[in-house]
Design a protein around this motif. Structure first.
Motif, PDB file in Angstrom:
ATOM      1  N   ILE A   1       0.875  -1.273   0.126  1.00 30.06           N
ATOM      2  CA  ILE A   1      -0.010   0.035   0.064  1.00 30.06           C
ATOM      3  C   ILE A   1       0.744   1.330  -0.021  1.00 30.06           C
ATOM      4  O   ILE A   1       1.508   1.440   0.782  1.00 30.06           O
ATOM      5  N   LYS A   2       0.789   2.266  -0.914  1.00 31.01           N
ATOM      6  CA  LYS A   2       1.474   3.478  -0.997  1.00 31.01           C
ATOM      7  C   LYS A   2       0.768   4.206   0.090  1.00 31.01           C
ATOM      8  O   LYS A   2      -0.313   4.287   0.381  1.00 31.01           O
TER       9      LYS A   2
ATOM     10  N   ILE B   1       1.900   8.239   7.272  1.00 32.10           N
ATOM     11  CA  ILE B   1       1.122   7.688   8.432  1.00 32.10           C
ATOM     12  C   ILE B   1       2.022   6.700   9.363  1.00 32.10           C
ATOM     13  O   ILE B   1       2.145   7.000  10.562  1.00 32.10           O
ATOM     14  N   LEU B   2       2.485   5.799   8.842  1.00 29.69           N
ATOM     15  CA  LEU B   2       3.370   4.716   9.591  1.00 29.69           C
ATOM     16  C   LEU B   2       4.553   4.894   8.778  1.00 29.69           C
ATOM     17  O   LEU B   2       4.668   4.956   7.598  1.00 29.69           O
ATOM     18  N   GLU B   3       5.535   4.524   9.543  1.00 32.38           N
ATOM     19  CA  GLU B   3       7.044   4.522   9.257  1.00 32.38           C
ATOM     20  C   GLU B   3       7.106   3.206   8.481  1.00 32.38           C
ATOM     21  O   GLU B   3       6.574   2.335   8.770  1.00 32.38           O
ATOM     22  N   GLY B   4       8.349   2.927   7.557  1.00 36.80           N
ATOM     23  CA  GLY B   4       8.175   1.898   6.855  1.00 36.80           C
ATOM     24  C   GLY B   4       7.191   1.551   5.506  1.00 36.80           C
ATOM     25  O   GLY B   4       6.651   2.468   5.413  1.00 36.80           O
ATOM     26  N   LYS B   5       7.122   0.343   5.305  1.00 40.85           N
ATOM     27  CA  LYS B   5       6.191  -0.152   4.213  1.00 40.85           C
ATOM     28  C   LYS B   5       4.789  -0.730   4.946  1.00 40.85           C
ATOM     29  O   LYS B   5       5.083  -1.681   5.881  1.00 40.85           O
ATOM     30  N   ARG B   6       3.948  -0.468   4.307  1.00 42.15           N
ATOM     31  CA  ARG B   6       2.655  -1.095   4.837  1.00 42.15           C
ATOM     32  C   ARG B   6       2.033  -2.082   3.694  1.00 42.15           C
ATOM     33  O   ARG B   6       2.048  -1.810   2.451  1.00 42.15           O
ATOM     34  N   TYR B   7       1.514  -3.201   4.260  1.00 41.14           N
ATOM     35  CA  TYR B   7       1.024  -4.250   3.198  1.00 41.14           C
ATOM     36  C   TYR B   7      -0.496  -4.605   3.639  1.00 41.14           C
ATOM     37  O   TYR B   7      -0.721  -4.554   5.134  1.00 41.14           O
ATOM     38  N   GLU B   8      -1.227  -5.024   2.641  1.00 39.75           N
ATOM     39  CA  GLU B   8      -2.753  -5.264   2.946  1.00 39.75           C
ATOM     40  C   GLU B   8      -2.859  -6.780   2.394  1.00 39.75           C
ATOM     41  O   GLU B   8      -2.474  -6.908   1.426  1.00 39.75           O
ATOM     42  N   TYR B   9      -3.295  -7.645   3.413  1.00 46.59           N
ATOM     43  CA  TYR B   9      -3.473  -8.926   3.142  1.00 46.59           C
ATOM     44  C   TYR B   9      -5.116  -9.294   3.113  1.00 46.59           C
ATOM     45  O   TYR B   9      -5.661  -8.896   4.105  1.00 46.59           O
TER      46      TYR B   9
ATOM     47  N   ASN C   1       2.625  -3.730   9.149  1.00 48.07           N
ATOM     48  CA  ASN C   1       3.743  -2.667   8.881  1.00 48.07           C
ATOM     49  C   ASN C   1       5.176  -3.336   8.974  1.00 48.07           C
ATOM     50  O   ASN C   1       5.505  -3.857  10.270  1.00 48.07           O
ATOM     51  N   GLU C   2       5.928  -3.184   7.790  1.00 46.27           N
ATOM     52  CA  GLU C   2       7.259  -3.452   7.953  1.00 46.27           C
ATOM     53  C   GLU C   2       8.283  -2.444   7.904  1.00 46.27           C
ATOM     54  O   GLU C   2       8.279  -1.416   7.234  1.00 46.27           O
TER      55      GLU C   2
ATOM     56  N   ASP D   1       5.821 -11.517  -1.724  1.00 49.15           N
ATOM     57  CA  ASP D   1       4.634 -11.725  -2.701  1.00 49.15           C
ATOM     58  C   ASP D   1       3.688 -10.663  -2.985  1.00 49.15           C
ATOM     59  O   ASP D   1       3.196 -10.432  -3.849  1.00 49.15           O
ATOM     60  N   ALA D   2       4.132  -9.424  -2.408  1.00 50.97           N
ATOM     61  CA  ALA D   2       3.426  -8.288  -2.667  1.00 50.97           C
ATOM     62  C   ALA D   2       3.906  -7.676  -3.936  1.00 50.97           C
ATOM     63  O   ALA D   2       4.904  -7.678  -4.320  1.00 50.97           O
ATOM     64  N   GLU D   3       2.919  -6.989  -4.639  1.00 46.25           N
ATOM     65  CA  GLU D   3       3.027  -6.314  -5.813  1.00 46.25           C
ATOM     66  C   GLU D   3       3.971  -4.890  -5.660  1.00 46.25           C
ATOM     67  O   GLU D   3       3.784  -4.051  -4.610  1.00 46.25           O
ATOM     68  N   ALA D   4       5.040  -4.723  -6.165  1.00 45.78           N
ATOM     69  CA  ALA D   4       5.697  -3.564  -6.092  1.00 45.78           C
ATOM     70  C   ALA D   4       5.356  -2.353  -6.352  1.00 45.78           C
ATOM     71  O   ALA D   4       4.260  -2.476  -7.054  1.00 45.78           O
TER      72      ALA D   4
END
Length: 98
Positions: free
Chosen positions: A12-13, A18-26, A51-52, A95-98
């Protein structure tokens, strides 16, 4: 105990940082035993936000939904189920889209 049967993950861009790092939705399709209070004949899925960061990742939020109706279910998972979902998310970041 729930079992993850299928999943989708998307990076998720976050232009507002809002959150530091990278956010992913599963989206995790799950099965639960018929004798579990979460059981639904219509099936279930979990929507999870992970959140990574450099110092490690964490499960930020999760919600349960009935699969065929997309109806939100106001249930909390057991601690061991939350840990299992968090570990699954951590293991499938690539596995997340870039």
């Amino acid at each position: 105990m729930l079992t993850i049967t299928e999943y989708e993950v998307e990076h998720i861009k976050d232009p507002f940082r809002i959150l530091e790092g990278k956010r992913y939705e599963y989206k995790l399709d799950v099965e639960v035993p018929e004798d579990d209070e979460l059981y639904s004949e219509n099936g279930l899925y979990v929507r999870a936000i992970y959140n990574e960061r450099e110092e490690g990742g964490r499960l930020v939020k999760y919600d349960l939904y009935e699969k065929s109706t997309d109806r939100y279910l106001d249930f909390d998972l057991e601690d061991d189920e939350v840990r299992m979902i968090e570990a699954f998310c951590r293991e499938h970041l690539e596995d997340a889209e870039a």
